[in-house]
Design a protein around this motif. Structure first.
Motif, PDB file in Angstrom:
ATOM      1  N   CYS A 125       0.845  -1.192   0.000  1.00 38.08           N
ATOM      2  CA  CYS A 125       0.000   0.000   0.000  1.00 38.08           C
ATOM      3  C   CYS A 125       0.883   1.246   0.000  1.00 38.08           C
ATOM      4  O   CYS A 125       1.856   1.327   0.742  1.00 38.08           O
ATOM      5  CB  CYS A 125      -0.917   0.021   1.222  1.00 38.08           C
ATOM      6  SG  CYS A 125      -2.162  -1.284   1.181  1.00 38.08           S
ATOM      7  N   HIS A 127      -0.555   4.465   0.279  1.00 36.64           N
ATOM      8  CA  HIS A 127      -1.487   5.544   0.589  1.00 36.64           C
ATOM      9  C   HIS A 127      -1.541   5.777   2.094  1.00 36.64           C
ATOM     10  O   HIS A 127      -0.996   4.996   2.868  1.00 36.64           O
ATOM     11  CB  HIS A 127      -2.885   5.223   0.046  1.00 36.64           C
ATOM     12  CG  HIS A 127      -3.352   3.846   0.421  1.00 36.64           C
ATOM     13  ND1 HIS A 127      -3.798   3.519   1.662  1.00 36.64           N
ATOM     14  CD2 HIS A 127      -3.402   2.687  -0.306  1.00 36.64           C
ATOM     15  CE1 HIS A 127      -4.129   2.236   1.704  1.00 36.64           C
ATOM     16  NE2 HIS A 127      -3.883   1.702   0.502  1.00 36.64           N
ATOM     17  N   MET A 132      -7.400   3.497   0.318  1.00 36.66           N
ATOM     18  CA  MET A 132      -7.628   2.096   0.025  1.00 36.66           C
ATOM     19  C   MET A 132      -7.164   1.828  -1.402  1.00 36.66           C
ATOM     20  O   MET A 132      -7.284   2.702  -2.260  1.00 36.66           O
ATOM     21  CB  MET A 132      -9.121   1.806   0.146  1.00 36.66           C
ATOM     22  CG  MET A 132      -9.426   0.329   0.259  1.00 36.66           C
ATOM     23  SD  MET A 132     -11.181   0.052   0.377  1.00 36.66           S
ATOM     24  CE  MET A 132     -11.411   0.002   2.134  1.00 36.66           C
ATOM     25  N   CYS A 133      -6.581   0.653  -1.631  1.00 38.19           N
ATOM     26  CA  CYS A 133      -6.122   0.341  -2.973  1.00 38.19           C
ATOM     27  C   CYS A 133      -6.388  -1.124  -3.276  1.00 38.19           C
ATOM     28  O   CYS A 133      -6.971  -1.826  -2.465  1.00 38.19           O
ATOM     29  CB  CYS A 133      -4.625   0.660  -3.114  1.00 38.19           C
ATOM     30  SG  CYS A 133      -3.592  -0.490  -2.159  1.00 38.19           S
ATOM     31  N   CYS A 136      -5.547  -3.696  -0.508  1.00 35.71           N
ATOM     32  CA  CYS A 136      -6.181  -3.741   0.818  1.00 35.71           C
ATOM     33  C   CYS A 136      -7.698  -3.623   0.775  1.00 35.71           C
ATOM     34  O   CYS A 136      -8.349  -3.694   1.813  1.00 35.71           O
ATOM     35  CB  CYS A 136      -5.590  -2.660   1.728  1.00 35.71           C
ATOM     36  SG  CYS A 136      -5.894  -0.991   1.140  1.00 35.71           S
TER      37      CYS A 136
HETATM   38 ZN    ZN Z   1      -3.881  -0.284   0.125  1.00 37.87          ZN
END
Ligand code: ZN
Ligand code: ZN
Length: 538
Positions: A125, A127, A132-133, A136
């Motif tokens: 991740c 961020h 959120m990506c 995740c």
């Molecule tokens: Zn993420």
């Protein structure tokens, strides 16, 4: 001060916690919304034989802790609408009436859940805390990578339905039932303009070729024995006699949190069916009180949920170890056992609103008690696949003398057998298709379940088992009831075998049987209970 109000309804018993100022309407609304399809104009409640007025609080009604309320209602003919309805013009209950079937409240509950698998922040991740990506964000309950990572061989049935709905029904208002039961039988009422089979056949009535694959989902994920003593008592029949044994599992189904949208079977008791046992198998005998036994259990909130049988042989080492006969290189369930499991599954069908016919497969499980690779006595749980049910219904398969092989029957005047293949990945991971004639590996017809034990059951004692005369144990009768059970109703409440026997022995009145099944201590004061004590001491 909070208290418990108990409810008895056609959909089972419920215990609801509430406060003295809680309105009875709120509690009733909770139950009818769980029951589904209730015609709210017919709801009636009574306690101690007197009708209850809606709109009153628990205190106003003078309820004590543990008060038993009888709830009566009729169900509406199902219709595909969602609407609001009210009880006593006040409390709003939303009821979703659906297709012409009524699945269990548990299935409704799981249908209502999204089942998204939450994931924490990963090392990939890039961020902030709120972001959120793709690494995740939550995963759908049928996610294949999650399955592989967590060693889940089959996704849960409800995850499977969600996945099918995602592809079949894209939320544009149209609805196609995502499931239909497999049907491999030839259509004898073909409209193709020819004489019915076997005199004629056409592409419309001829079942197409079948390709068996491992079933990606399972109807039940886990079997939980709610007290380990009952399994031990069951195995003792073999320890004492060297003869194999079969029992019917009574319990209920519940949510299973370890699997996304998972479902488990909770076992409360093992009923040892009337049977003639041998050292290498057994024969079921006529079961005379089946309906009565099932009815008594229904009032306890229990139903038949599976079977359990032993396949045990002492290893001859003098240390109690047993032979490991069932493993990856032999078989887990024999072809004969699979056919028997299918028959049980065909008897106990699963109501399902997502299926065209209103039914889909079964939640009935099969447990085997046998030796594990360490020589210990162990339990393993399975189900036969949905396709195997259809194969047996169409009379296409039968057991072979090789436990790991199922026979394919041949077409005759009375049976049409289409071409059958089975396919799976070979040792190099390549999908290979084989002809299933004349026989094929049984592993294509079963799914395996996990199992476990806990000590949170309704019953703590499992002695005084039925149908054990052959072991030299006393045959169940009022006279052979151990004194400790007749001397206190509380002891009787701890033992399923005793409780069920007393319920069916014919001495208690209907009212007294109800007290017994509610495990109400007031039973001790009843005429029937006193008679039972007197008779047992004669
Ligand atoms: Zn993420
Ligand atoms: Zn035809």
């Amino acid at each position: 001060m909070s208290l418990i109000v108990r409810f008895r309804s056609r959909d089972g018993q419920f215990r609801l916690p509430c406060e003295a100022n809680t309105k009875i309407d709120d509690l009733v609304a909770e139950i009818v919304s769980k029951a589904g399809n209730v015609d709210l104009t017919t709801v009636q409640a009574s306690a101690q034989g007197k009708p209850i007025e809606f709109g009153k609080s628990i205190a106003e009604l003078g309820f004590r802790n543990g008060e038993m309320v009888n709830l009566e209602y009729t169900k509406k003919a199902p219709e595909a609408v969602t609407h609001d309805a009210t009880i006593s013009g006040k409390d709003t209950v939303q009821i979703r009436a659906t297709l012409p079937t009524r699945q269990s409240a548990l299935d409704d509950e799981l249908d209502a859940e999204e089942g998204w698998i939450k994931r924490g922040r990963s090392s990939l991740c890039r961020h902030g805390d709120k972001g959120m990506c793709e690494y995740c964000s939550p995963l759908p309950p049928w996610d294949k990578d999650y399955q592989a990572d967590h060693n889940i061989k089959h996704i849960s049935f409800h995850a499977y339905i969600k996945e099918l709905n995602e592809t079949t029904n894209k939320g544009d208002g149209s609805y196609i039932p995502p499931l239909s039961e497999s049907n491999f039988a030839i259509n004898r009422n073909c409209g193709g303009g020819h004489e019915p089979w076997p005199k004629g056949i056409c592409s419309k009535c001829q079942p197409s070729a079948i390709t068996l694959q491992r079933q990606p989902f399972r109807m039940v994920d886990h079997v939980e024995f709610l007290n380990s003593d009952m399994v031990n008592t069951f195995i003792n029949a073999w320890r004492m006699s060297g003869l194999q044994r079969i029992g019917l599992l009574f319990g209920r189904y519940a949510k299973y949190d370890k699997i996304p949208l998972g479902l488990k079977c909770e076992v409360e008791a093992i009923y040892e069916l009337p049977q003639r046992d041998e050292d290498d198998g057994l024969i079921l005998e006529k079961w005379m009180n089946e309906n009565d036994l099932i009815e008594v259990n229904r009032k306890l909130g229990l139903e038949p949920v599976g079977i359990i049988f032993t396949d045990l042989s002492d290893a001859g080492k003098g240390d109690g170890s047993v032979i490991c006969k069932r493993h990856a290189d032999s078989f887990f369930l024999s072809s004969l056992e699979i056919v028997n499991s299918i028959k049980w599954q065909l008897k106990y069908r699963n109501k399902c609103k997502w299926s065209e016919s209103g039914e889909f497969s079964s939640k009935f499980v099969t447990c085997v008690v046998s030796g594990n690779p360490s020589g210990e006595i162990d339990v393993a749980a399975y189900q036969a696949s949905e396709a195997s049910e259809a194969l047996l219904k169409a009379d296409i398969i039968c057991p072979s003398t090789h436990p790991d092989q199922m026979f394919l029957r041949e077409t005759s005047d009375t049976r049409y057998v289409p071409e059958v293949f089975y396919q799976g990945a070979n040792e190099y991971g390549v999908i290979v298709k084989h002809n299933a004639s004349p026989s094929f590996p049984v592993e294509y017809l079963i799914v395996s379940l996990t199992h476990g034990f806990s000590e949170r059951g309704m019953f703590t004692e499992s002695s005084w088992v039925e149908n054990r005369g052959y072991l030299g144990e006393p045959v169940q009768s009022i006279q052979s009831l151990p004194r400790k059970y007749t001397s206190s109703v509380e002891s009787t409440f701890t033992n399923w075998h005793v409780l069920v026997f007393v319920a069916l022995c014919g001495i208690l009145s209907t009212e007294e049987v109800n007290l017994l099944l509610q495990r109400d201590p007031n039973l001790a004061e009843s005429h029937g209970w006193k008679t039972l004590r007197t008779v047992s001491e004669m």
